[in-house]
Design a protein around this motif. Structure first.
Motif, PDB file in Angstrom:
ATOM      1  N   VAL A  61      37.936  43.402  38.433  1.00 24.58           N
ATOM      2  CA  VAL A  61      39.318  42.954  38.667  1.00 24.58           C
ATOM      3  C   VAL A  61      39.834  42.166  37.460  1.00 24.58           C
ATOM      4  CG1 VAL A  61      40.755  41.424  40.091  1.00 24.58           C
ATOM      5  CG2 VAL A  61      39.092  42.958  41.171  1.00 24.58           C
ATOM      6  N   LEU A  62      38.938  41.456  36.771  1.00 24.65           N
ATOM      7  CA  LEU A  62      39.349  40.633  35.629  1.00 24.65           C
ATOM      8  C   LEU A  62      39.823  41.479  34.451  1.00 24.65           C
ATOM      9  CD1 LEU A  62      36.542  37.908  35.727  1.00 24.65           C
ATOM     10  CD2 LEU A  62      38.846  37.799  36.693  1.00 24.65           C
ATOM     11  N   LYS A  63      39.513  42.751  34.432  1.00 25.69           N
ATOM     12  CA  LYS A  63      40.043  43.643  33.403  1.00 25.69           C
ATOM     13  C   LYS A  63      41.502  43.997  33.688  1.00 25.69           C
ATOM     14  CE  LYS A  63      37.437  47.167  32.227  1.00 25.69           C
ATOM     15  NZ  LYS A  63      37.413  47.080  30.733  1.00 25.69           N
ATOM     16  N   SER A  64      41.902  43.820  34.938  1.00 23.03           N
ATOM     17  CA  SER A  64      43.272  44.116  35.351  1.00 23.03           C
ATOM     18  C   SER A  64      44.124  42.855  35.429  1.00 23.03           C
ATOM     19  CB  SER A  64      43.260  44.816  36.723  1.00 23.03           C
ATOM     20  OG  SER A  64      44.562  45.098  37.167  1.00 23.03           O
ATOM     21  N   GLU A  65      43.525  41.770  35.910  1.00 22.93           N
ATOM     22  CA  GLU A  65      44.256  40.509  36.137  1.00 22.93           C
ATOM     23  C   GLU A  65      43.344  39.364  35.702  1.00 22.93           C
ATOM     24  OE1 GLU A  65      48.074  39.282  37.658  1.00 22.93           O
ATOM     25  OE2 GLU A  65      47.229  41.281  37.523  1.00 22.93           O
ATOM     26  N   ASN A  66      43.790  38.546  34.759  1.00 25.77           N
ATOM     27  CA  ASN A  66      42.916  37.525  34.186  1.00 25.77           C
ATOM     28  C   ASN A  66      42.551  36.411  35.163  1.00 25.77           C
ATOM     29  OD1 ASN A  66      41.438  36.340  32.012  1.00 25.77           O
ATOM     30  ND2 ASN A  66      43.098  34.878  31.745  1.00 25.77           N
ATOM     31  N   LEU A  67      43.458  36.105  36.095  1.00 28.91           N
ATOM     32  CA  LEU A  67      43.224  35.065  37.108  1.00 28.91           C
ATOM     33  C   LEU A  67      42.880  33.714  36.493  1.00 28.91           C
ATOM     34  CD1 LEU A  67      41.105  37.116  39.701  1.00 28.91           C
ATOM     35  CD2 LEU A  67      43.590  36.819  39.611  1.00 28.91           C
ATOM     36  N   SER A  68      43.642  33.317  35.493  1.00 25.27           N
ATOM     37  CA  SER A  68      43.367  32.063  34.803  1.00 25.27           C
ATOM     38  C   SER A  68      43.976  30.874  35.541  1.00 25.27           C
ATOM     39  CB  SER A  68      43.915  32.115  33.378  1.00 25.27           C
ATOM     40  OG  SER A  68      45.309  32.336  33.400  1.00 25.27           O
ATOM     41  N   GLY A  69      43.419  29.699  35.295  1.00 20.98           N
ATOM     42  CA  GLY A  69      43.937  28.464  35.873  1.00 20.98           C
ATOM     43  C   GLY A  69      43.730  28.373  37.370  1.00 20.98           C
ATOM     44  N   SER A  70      44.550  27.541  38.008  1.00 26.49           N
ATOM     45  CA  SER A  70      44.392  27.288  39.444  1.00 26.49           C
ATOM     46  C   SER A  70      45.179  28.296  40.276  1.00 26.49           C
ATOM     47  CB  SER A  70      44.824  25.863  39.784  1.00 26.49           C
ATOM     48  OG  SER A  70      46.169  25.641  39.378  1.00 26.49           O
ATOM     49  N   VAL A  71      45.053  29.568  39.934  1.00 24.19           N
ATOM     50  CA  VAL A  71      45.741  30.633  40.658  1.00 24.19           C
ATOM     51  C   VAL A  71      45.266  30.643  42.110  1.00 24.19           C
ATOM     52  CG1 VAL A  71      44.008  32.322  39.903  1.00 24.19           C
ATOM     53  CG2 VAL A  71      46.249  33.114  40.655  1.00 24.19           C
ATOM     54  N   ARG A  72      46.200  30.848  43.037  1.00 21.93           N
ATOM     55  CA  ARG A  72      45.850  30.838  44.460  1.00 21.93           C
ATOM     56  C   ARG A  72      45.627  32.275  44.921  1.00 21.93           C
ATOM     57  NH1 ARG A  72      48.845  28.227  49.758  1.00 21.93           N
ATOM     58  NH2 ARG A  72      46.897  27.827  50.860  1.00 21.93           N
ATOM     59  N   ILE A  73      44.407  32.572  45.379  1.00 19.57           N
ATOM     60  CA  ILE A  73      43.990  33.930  45.727  1.00 19.57           C
ATOM     61  C   ILE A  73      43.553  33.982  47.184  1.00 19.57           C
ATOM     62  CG2 ILE A  73      42.346  35.791  45.174  1.00 19.57           C
ATOM     63  CD1 ILE A  73      41.861  34.327  42.482  1.00 19.57           C
ATOM     64  N   ILE A  74      43.912  35.058  47.879  1.00 17.15           N
ATOM     65  CA  ILE A  74      43.330  35.331  49.189  1.00 17.15           C
ATOM     66  C   ILE A  74      42.720  36.726  49.181  1.00 17.15           C
ATOM     67  CG2 ILE A  74      45.539  36.115  50.182  1.00 17.15           C
ATOM     68  CD1 ILE A  74      44.528  34.991  52.903  1.00 17.15           C
ATOM     69  N   ASP A  75      41.492  36.808  49.673  1.00 17.76           N
ATOM     70  CA  ASP A  75      40.777  38.077  49.814  1.00 17.76           C
ATOM     71  C   ASP A  75      40.879  38.473  51.287  1.00 17.76           C
ATOM     72  OD1 ASP A  75      39.000  40.184  49.906  1.00 17.76           O
ATOM     73  OD2 ASP A  75      37.266  39.062  49.168  1.00 17.76           O
ATOM     74  N   VAL A  76      41.701  39.484  51.564  1.00 20.11           N
ATOM     75  CA  VAL A  76      41.985  39.899  52.938  1.00 20.11           C
ATOM     76  C   VAL A  76      40.957  40.935  53.403  1.00 20.11           C
ATOM     77  CG1 VAL A  76      43.669  40.990  54.459  1.00 20.11           C
ATOM     78  CG2 VAL A  76      44.434  39.413  52.674  1.00 20.11           C
ATOM     79  N   GLY A  77      40.283  40.637  54.532  1.00 17.38           N
ATOM     80  CA  GLY A  77      39.224  41.516  55.006  1.00 17.38           C
ATOM     81  C   GLY A  77      38.024  41.453  54.085  1.00 17.38           C
ATOM     82  N   THR A  78      37.606  40.230  53.761  1.00 19.20           N
ATOM     83  CA  THR A  78      36.600  40.015  52.715  1.00 19.20           C
ATOM     84  C   THR A  78      35.217  40.556  53.061  1.00 19.20           C
ATOM     85  OG1 THR A  78      35.636  38.344  51.261  1.00 19.20           O
ATOM     86  CG2 THR A  78      36.029  37.698  53.558  1.00 19.20           C
ATOM     87  N   GLY A  79      34.907  40.706  54.346  1.00 23.74           N
ATOM     88  CA  GLY A  79      33.591  41.242  54.717  1.00 23.74           C
ATOM     89  C   GLY A  79      32.470  40.321  54.267  1.00 23.74           C
ATOM     90  N   ALA A  80      31.606  40.817  53.402  1.00 22.67           N
ATOM     91  CA  ALA A  80      30.481  40.019  52.896  1.00 22.67           C
ATOM     92  C   ALA A  80      30.865  39.199  51.674  1.00 22.67           C
ATOM     93  CB  ALA A  80      29.304  40.936  52.566  1.00 22.67           C
ATOM     94  N   GLY A  81      32.191  39.110  51.405  1.00 27.84           N
ATOM     95  CA  GLY A  81      32.649  38.247  50.323  1.00 27.84           C
ATOM     96  C   GLY A  81      33.094  38.949  49.056  1.00 27.84           C
ATOM     97  N   PHE A  82      33.322  40.260  49.156  1.00 25.95           N
ATOM     98  CA  PHE A  82      33.708  41.020  47.965  1.00 25.95           C
ATOM     99  C   PHE A  82      35.165  41.459  48.047  1.00 25.95           C
ATOM    100  CE2 PHE A  82      29.177  41.952  48.832  1.00 25.95           C
ATOM    101  CZ  PHE A  82      28.640  41.248  47.772  1.00 25.95           C
ATOM    102  N   PRO A  83      35.927  41.237  46.991  1.00 23.68           N
ATOM    103  CA  PRO A  83      35.542  40.729  45.670  1.00 23.68           C
ATOM    104  C   PRO A  83      35.664  39.213  45.508  1.00 23.68           C
ATOM    105  CG  PRO A  83      37.808  41.424  45.567  1.00 23.68           C
ATOM    106  CD  PRO A  83      37.353  41.690  46.989  1.00 23.68           C
ATOM    107  N   GLY A  84      36.069  38.502  46.568  1.00 21.85           N
ATOM    108  CA  GLY A  84      36.435  37.103  46.437  1.00 21.85           C
ATOM    109  C   GLY A  84      35.394  36.191  45.818  1.00 21.85           C
TER     110      GLY A  84
END
Length: 235
Positions: A61-84
């Motif tokens: 995912v980091l090749k698509s979106e850098n996700l730098s700083g205190s970006v607020r992310i939600i992983d919907v339907g995370t299951g075993a924790g992927f990709p969160g």
């Protein structure tokens, strides 16, 4: 083996990863295998499979979106924790929320976060219910899902969480272009606008696509609908 595979891939893709982060992934893998013996978390239990299909797939995912700083992310339907969780390991300054409908998975994820000293908010909810609360609706910079739902339904589950100006990242297989075409109407109705598709090949040859959808206006209050309607009558 896991650390060798992940380190090599990160080096080839110019993604920095420390020994501490690699160690965290090792601990995560051990917990995944241990807990998988008493509850169904994943069908992938070999080290190579975990390294590629779970860890590298998530980190890509980091090749698509850098996700730098205190970006607020939600992983919907995370299951075993992927990709969160792998993304939180790679970007510890990010504010991560993990949402899943099965509480026993969240018990596992709480153990993982505790063992890895990661801060994350865990929410026990169905995707279509969580975004109905003021605390969650249109509150996130990035909403991400590796769920198996088709994109028209997945967009209705996920776009209500994205704040205007943020984005929804849908992790998909090789048929992403066709899925995006089928979801164009749903995306527009929900306040989104297709941005791009980023394609990757995992070390085992698997094709992965990340569909990036921008949130350009607020989602109408009537969405999301009930889960049965979402699946039976996609937008």
């Amino acid at each position: 083996m896991i650390t060798d595979i992940v380190r090599a891939w990160c080096g080839e893709n110019n993604i920095e990863i420390s020994d501490v982060q690699l160690s965290q992934l090792e601990v995560y893998a051990a917990l995944l295998k241990e807990w998988n013996e008493k509850m169904n978390l994943t069908a992938i239990t070999d080290d190579e499979g975990i390294a590629i299909k779970h860890f590298i797939d998530s980190i890509s995912v980091l090749k698509s979106e850098n996700l730098s700083g205190s970006v607020r992310i939600i992983d919907v339907g995370t299951g075993a924790g992927f990709p969160g969780i792998p993304l939180k390991i790679m970007r510890p300054e990010a504010e991560l929320t993990l949402l899943d409908s099965l509480n026993k998975r969240l018990i596992f994820l709480d153990e993982v976060c505790s063992s890895l000293s990661l801060q994350a908010q865990l929410i026990h909810s169905r995707a279509e219910d969580g975004s109905r609360t003021p605390e969650q609706r249109e509150q996130y910079d990035v909403v991400i899902s590796r769920a198996v739902a088709a994109l028209p339904a997945l967009s209705e589950y996920c776009l209500p969480y994205v704040k205007v100006g943020g984005c929804f990242l849908a992790m998909k297989g090789p048929d992403a272009e066709a899925e995006l075409q089928s979801a164009t109407n749903a995306i527009n109705l929900l306040g989104g606008k297709p941005d791009r598709i980023d394609s990757f090949t995992l070390p085992d040859g698997s094709i992965r696509n990340i569909i990036r959808i921008k949130k350009v206006k607020s989602t109408p209050e009537k969405y999301p609908r009930r889960g049965t309607k979402i699946n039976k009558n996609p937008l």
